[in-house]
Design an enzyme around this catalytic site. Structure first.
Site, PDB file in Angstrom:
ATOM      1  N   GLU A 109      31.418  34.415  34.836  1.00 52.76           N
ATOM      2  CA  GLU A 109      29.952  34.493  34.945  1.00 52.76           C
ATOM      3  C   GLU A 109      29.343  34.925  33.618  1.00 52.76           C
ATOM      4  O   GLU A 109      28.319  34.398  33.171  1.00 52.76           O
ATOM      5  CB  GLU A 109      29.568  35.469  36.067  1.00 52.76           C
ATOM      6  N   GLU A 129      36.607  35.103  43.603  1.00 52.97           N
ATOM      7  CA  GLU A 129      36.077  36.182  44.463  1.00 52.97           C
ATOM      8  C   GLU A 129      36.358  35.989  45.941  1.00 52.97           C
ATOM      9  O   GLU A 129      36.601  36.957  46.667  1.00 52.97           O
ATOM     10  CB  GLU A 129      34.559  36.332  44.253  1.00 52.97           C
TER      11      GLU A 129
HETATM   12  N1  3HC Z   1      39.720  44.875  38.375  1.00 51.40           N
HETATM   13  C1  3HC Z   1      40.493  45.970  38.328  1.00 51.40           C
HETATM   14  N2  3HC Z   1      41.818  45.951  38.084  1.00 51.40           N
HETATM   15  C2  3HC Z   1      42.367  44.745  37.892  1.00 51.40           C
HETATM   16  C3  3HC Z   1      41.634  43.563  37.933  1.00 51.40           C
HETATM   17  C4  3HC Z   1      40.241  43.655  38.171  1.00 51.40           C
HETATM   18  N3  3HC Z   1      39.459  42.576  38.204  1.00 51.40           N
HETATM   19  N4  3HC Z   1      42.460  42.529  37.713  1.00 51.40           N
HETATM   20  C5  3HC Z   1      43.679  43.054  37.536  1.00 51.40           C
HETATM   21  N5  3HC Z   1      43.623  44.396  37.641  1.00 51.40           N
HETATM   22  C6  3HC Z   1      44.723  45.346  37.461  1.00 51.40           C
HETATM   23  C7  3HC Z   1      45.800  45.200  38.513  1.00 51.40           C
HETATM   24  O1  3HC Z   1      45.490  45.960  39.653  1.00 51.40           O
HETATM   25  C8  3HC Z   1      47.014  45.718  37.767  1.00 51.40           C
HETATM   26  O2  3HC Z   1      46.950  47.118  37.799  1.00 51.40           O
HETATM   27  P1  3HC Z   1      48.317  47.987  37.838  1.00 51.40           P
HETATM   28  O3  3HC Z   1      49.084  47.597  36.619  1.00 51.40           O
HETATM   29  O4  3HC Z   1      47.825  49.389  37.842  1.00 51.40           O
HETATM   30  O5  3HC Z   1      49.019  47.588  39.099  1.00 51.40           O
HETATM   31  C9  3HC Z   1      46.762  45.279  36.323  1.00 51.40           C
HETATM   32  O6  3HC Z   1      45.362  45.026  36.238  1.00 51.40           O
HETATM   33  C10 3HC Z   1      47.496  44.025  35.924  1.00 51.40           C
HETATM   34  O7  3HC Z   1      47.252  43.031  36.903  1.00 51.40           O
HETATM   35  P2  3HC Z   1      48.394  42.090  37.463  1.00 51.40           P
HETATM   36  O8  3HC Z   1      49.618  42.882  37.703  1.00 51.40           O
HETATM   37  O9  3HC Z   1      47.807  41.340  38.601  1.00 51.40           O
HETATM   38  O10 3HC Z   1      48.635  41.141  36.210  1.00 51.40           O
HETATM   39  P3  3HC Z   1      48.947  39.590  36.175  1.00 51.40           P
HETATM   40  O11 3HC Z   1      49.065  39.235  34.763  1.00 51.40           O
HETATM   41  O12 3HC Z   1      50.048  39.248  37.113  1.00 51.40           O
HETATM   42  O13 3HC Z   1      47.650  38.880  36.789  1.00 51.40           O
HETATM   43  C11 3HC Z   1      45.309  38.390  37.022  1.00 51.40           C
HETATM   44  C12 3HC Z   1      46.436  38.954  36.136  1.00 51.40           C
HETATM   45  C13 3HC Z   1      45.571  36.903  37.318  1.00 51.40           C
HETATM   46  C14 3HC Z   1      44.020  38.569  36.320  1.00 51.40           C
HETATM   47  C15 3HC Z   1      45.300  39.134  38.374  1.00 51.40           C
HETATM   48  O14 3HC Z   1      45.332  40.522  38.125  1.00 51.40           O
HETATM   49  C16 3HC Z   1      44.086  38.852  39.190  1.00 51.40           C
HETATM   50  O15 3HC Z   1      44.041  37.865  39.898  1.00 51.40           O
HETATM   51  N6  3HC Z   1      43.079  39.752  39.111  1.00 51.40           N
HETATM   52  C17 3HC Z   1      41.908  39.650  39.915  1.00 51.40           C
HETATM   53  C18 3HC Z   1      40.964  38.591  39.415  1.00 51.40           C
HETATM   54  C19 3HC Z   1      39.725  38.577  40.264  1.00 51.40           C
HETATM   55  O16 3HC Z   1      39.779  38.507  41.480  1.00 51.40           O
HETATM   56  N7  3HC Z   1      38.556  38.624  39.614  1.00 51.40           N
HETATM   57  C20 3HC Z   1      37.306  38.664  40.296  1.00 51.40           C
HETATM   58  C21 3HC Z   1      36.905  40.086  40.492  1.00 51.40           C
HETATM   59  S1  3HC Z   1      35.472  40.254  41.507  1.00 51.40           S
HETATM   60  C22 3HC Z   1      34.198  39.864  40.471  1.00 51.40           C
HETATM   61  O17 3HC Z   1      34.385  39.555  39.339  1.00 51.40           O
HETATM   62  C23 3HC Z   1      32.843  39.967  41.103  1.00 51.40           C
HETATM   63  C24 3HC Z   1      31.780  39.378  40.238  1.00 51.40           C
HETATM   64  O18 3HC Z   1      31.448  38.104  40.722  1.00 51.40           O
HETATM   65  C25 3HC Z   1      30.566  40.220  40.244  1.00 51.40           C
END
Ligand code: 3HC
Ligand code: NAI
Length: 707
Positions: A109, A129
């Site tokens: 975004e 999301e």
């Molecule tokens: N917020 C907070 N923490 C996050 C995060 C996020 N968006 N994304 C990842 N983390 C954290 C994980 O919890 C993990 O923490 P830990 O080491 O303490 O367990 C660390 O970052 C590393 O993450 P992964 O182990 O998952 O690392 P990978 O490399 O395997 O994967 C990733 C990376 C593909 C980015 C995966 O973490 C992921 O899918 N993250 C979520 C992405 C997501 O859903 N984004 C949308 C968020 S909601 C949003 O943006 C709302 C907006 O529209 C207003």
């Protein structure tokens, strides 16, 4: 501005770098830092354009998900979110977003509020999301269709899967792919656009389509969401928000999006899915295993037994690029195993999951053999021979003889005692359970079973390997059935009792399917083969307590040769497409058997079906926690979601029990205890939590201890 955001210069180009490892989540502090940097660059007349880039391994993986819980619990007020920042960026000097790694959620975004986007070839862009039970909340549903068109935006917002940089380029989400140094490429791009009028995404309407063209797109997206994301609210909300983008001016569209975002954010579904997101990461953390422990390299593997499971497990290794020996006892069995592997790969190619080239490469990694030659070279062996202590100990004795010291010796047993298997070797510290689920090449769950002597290195290695294999590894203790199957036994038992009490099989399955389970328990039995459980029941019959009710109908069905899909009939009849058809003959037979056994027939409600089957899971789950067989309640939830088709949007059985209220669950279990006897004795941990007014979530982050 602090260490999170760095503002530097390359002549007339300002460079904003985000440093919030590991994934540059857009926390409020990061957003504030970006706002300040944009303002500073805006006020500086010598700056002609801005590049925004992520430090470390990625651009921005989204808003900080940890913040959501603070908002919904009332600890932090619901602020304006990211929207004002994004408008400020869009109204500023030309901003080039330089994307590598991931631009997800709020990250995408933010990128779309910039005037241009350049990306490294390996970048991924997405609005995931919905998988957290929410929708894009910072105008993602409004800007994305303006850039990529309605159909693609619908797909990305409603399904949540990312697209590659190449695809993003083709759809107009990215303006240029950069080979080599991303920052240098972005700065050069910024020089080219500096001083020119900067296009604002929110003012573009050329890709928003017409009512006539869009209406069928929305209808199809809704149908697909109802089918593929059954029971989930967020995909439908995302579709509604994208629809608003096509019908309303940008600002009003954002208001619609905001309302839908809030509705989703405060929903039970979103809380459950966020619990699952963090849970999947939490299960990798084992309290007594330090992070810095030595991980044994697994560069080569072997599988013993080329049957249903062994073949699938060999595919799992091959798919991860690990060469694997596949051993069976005789040539016909080995040939059958290989033929199944080839058939599975061919169907993956047909469905577009893999390319033929990928499959050819993977097949070359699987080496069929009939002896233990070359086993001395492998780093890990997974045994998947017949379920029985004698064949298992025989194989482990052989493995002890032929494998090098330090190699991991794993068993895929689904019920047997890992310690007894380990005792057939001189190195129990290397013996561990790796319980894959069928079909092994598809199911994400891997239960990793810790025996009393299993070494920490072996555990840490298998936990890490599970990720490499594309699995979610969950560590469990050693007991019959471990976590998943031990609980499942109680769930299936109740479903059989319900059938005996007068509920027809498809009515039982329908109630649990409507609850959200991927498949009802009886249809699951037909799929797995009813003879499997029958054989196990016969083996353990001597352990049955006299006077305690046992289901009778399962055995009777097997005695008629109805083993499920494999024999064309089980609880259901099956047509040539393996479609289940309720069978009046079975319904009548079951009724007769039940009457003969003196079981009173009555009308059973679907609510009772759900409560008895699901609370049977919860009660046994509580015992498992008490015994330390599962480390945390979340481990059970992750097992059930990834291995047993429990709906993720209900958070797993233990989380679900919390949302129903443990007091309510406990009271129903007490009712069932009074009505049905000792099988329903409430688990002490459950009783204890109710008395203390606590939830499973509160004992979730540490091994459960009952006072
Ligand atoms: N917020 C907070 N923490 C996050 C995060 C996020 N968006 N994304 C990842 N983390 C954290 C994980 O919890 C993990 O923490 P830990 O080491 O303490 O367990 C660390 O970052 C590393 O993450 P992964 O182990 O998952 O690392 P990978 O490399 O395997 O994967 C990733 C990376 C593909 C980015 C995966 O973490 C992921 O899918 N993250 C979520 C992405 C997501 O859903 N984004 C949308 C968020 S909601 C949003 O943006 C709302 C907006 O529209 C207003
Ligand atoms: P299967 O009967 O399909 O395959 C077993 C294979 O092992 C056969 O090909 C047989 O020839 C071979 N075999 C037997 N003894 C051998 C030996 N000494 N050396 C080499 N090969 C030998 O059995 P399946 O279903 O694959 O089960 C294997 C294991 O996986 C069992 O422990 C089972 O409990 C477990 N499991 C099974 C699941 C399922 O859904 N089928 C799910 C999870 C675990």
């Amino acid at each position: 501005m602090d260490d999170l955001i760095r503002l530097t210069r390359d002549h007339e180009i300002a460079i904003i770098t985000i440093n919030n490892p590991p994934v540059n989540a857009l926390s409020p502090a990061v957003a504030q830092g970006i706002a300040q940097a944009i303002e500073q660059a805006g006020n500086d007349e010598s700056v002609k354009a801005v590049v925004l880039i992520g430090g470390g391994r990625t651009f921005i993986a989204g808003a900080d998900i940890k913040e959501f819980g603070k908002i919904t619990s009332g600890r932090v007020p619901r602020g304006p979110g990211l929207l004002p920042l994004l408008l400020r960026i869009e109204d500023s000097k030309p901003v080039v977003m330089a994307i590598h790694g991931m631009a997800f959620g709020g990250g995408l975004e933010l990128a779309m509020a910039g005037h241009y986007r350049v990306a490294a070839a390996n970048a991924q862009l997405g609005q995931p999301e919905v998988k957290l039970g929410i929708i894009p909340g910072a105008a993602g549903t409004q800007r994305l269709p303006r850039l990529v068109g309605v159909a693609k935006a619908l797909e990305m917002c409603a399904e949540g899967n990312p697209i590659s940089a190449q695809q993003a380029l083709e759809f107009g989400l990215v303006d240029r792919l950069i080979d080599g140094d991303l920052l240098a490429g972005a700065v050069a791009f910024a020089r080219g656009v500096a001083g020119k009028p900067a296009p604002k995404t929110r003012e573009r309407n050329d890709k928003l389509g017409t009512l006539e063209r869009n209406t069928p797109l929305f209808a199809a997206a809704r149908d697909k969401a109802r089918l593929k994301q059954r029971g989930m609210r967020s995909p439908l909300a995302a579709i509604e928000a994208v629809e608003a983008a096509t019908k309303l001016p940008f600002e009003q569209g954002c208001e619609v999006e905001g309302k839908l975002f809030d509705e989703c954010l405060f929903s039970d579904q979103s809380k459950a899915l966020i619990h699952v997101f963090f849970g999947e990461r939490e299960v990798a953390k084992i309290p007594d295993i330090p992070k810095e422990i030595a991980i044994l390299p697994v560069n080569t593997a072997a599988v013993v037994g080329a049957g249903t499971m062994g073949g699938g497990i060999a595919m799992v290794f091959a798919n991860a690029g690990i060469p694997v020996l596949l051993k069976d006892a005789d040539q016909p069995a080995l040939d059958r195993g290989l033929a199944t592997i080839q058939k599975n790969y061919a169907s993956s190619v047909k469905r577009g999951r893999f390319t033929q080239q990928f499959v050819d490469e993977r097949l070359k990694l699987i080496r069929p053999i009939l002896n233990y030659d070359n086993f001395s070279d492998v780093d890990m062996v997974v045994e998947a021979v017949f379920e029985g202590m004698a064949p298992k100990t025989q194989v482990f004795g052989e493995l002890d003889r032929v494998c090098r010291k330090g190699a991991i010796l794993a068993s895929n047993t689904s019920t047997l005692n890992i310690d007894e298997i380990a005792s057939a070797t001189s190195r129990p510290e290397s013996v561990i359970g790796t319980h894959f689920f069928s079909p092994a090449n598809v199911m994400r769950l891997l239960e990793i079973v810790r025996g009393k002597s299993t070494g920490k290195e072996a555990i840490a290695t298998c936990m890490q390997l599970s990720r490499k294999l594309g699995k979610v590894g969950v560590l469990v203790g050693n007991c019959r059935g471990f976590v998943g199957n031990r609980m499942f036994h109680h769930y299936v038992r109740e479903s059989l009792f319900l059938v005996e009490e007068g509920a027809e099989p498809d009515y039982v399955d329908r109630a649990l399917y409507d609850f959200g389970m991927a498949l009802g328990p009886l249809a699951t039995g037909d799929l797995a083969g009813l003879d499997v459980g029958w054989r196990i029941r016969k083996e353990y019959r001597h352990l049955e307590k006299p006077g305690v009710r046992q289901p009778i109908v399962g055995d009777r069905l097997c005695e008629l040769g109805r083993f499920g899909q494999k024999t064309g009939a089980g609880w259901y009849k099956y047509d040539e497409n393996r479609r289940a058809i309720p069978d009046p003959e079975v319904n009548e037979l079951v009724r007769q058997w039940a009457i003969e056994a003196g079981i009173p027939q009555r009308k059973v409600s679907s609510q009772e079906i759900v409560e008895r089957c699901i609370y049977a899971l919860v009660n046994e789950g509580a015992r498992i926690l008490e015994e330390g067989i599962a480390l945390r309640a979340v481990d059970i939830d992750i097992i059930y979601i990834n291995g047993y088709g429990f709906p993720a949007h209900l958070g797993g059985p233990m989380w679900y029990a919390d949302t129903v209220g443990l007091k309510n669950v406990y009271q129903r279990i007490c009712d069932f205890h009074r009505q049905f006897g000792e099988l329903w004795e409430p688990a002490p941990l459950l009783k204890h939590l109710v008395e203390e007014g606590k939830t499973f979530a509160e004992v979730m982050r540490q091994p459960a201890v009952v006072a």
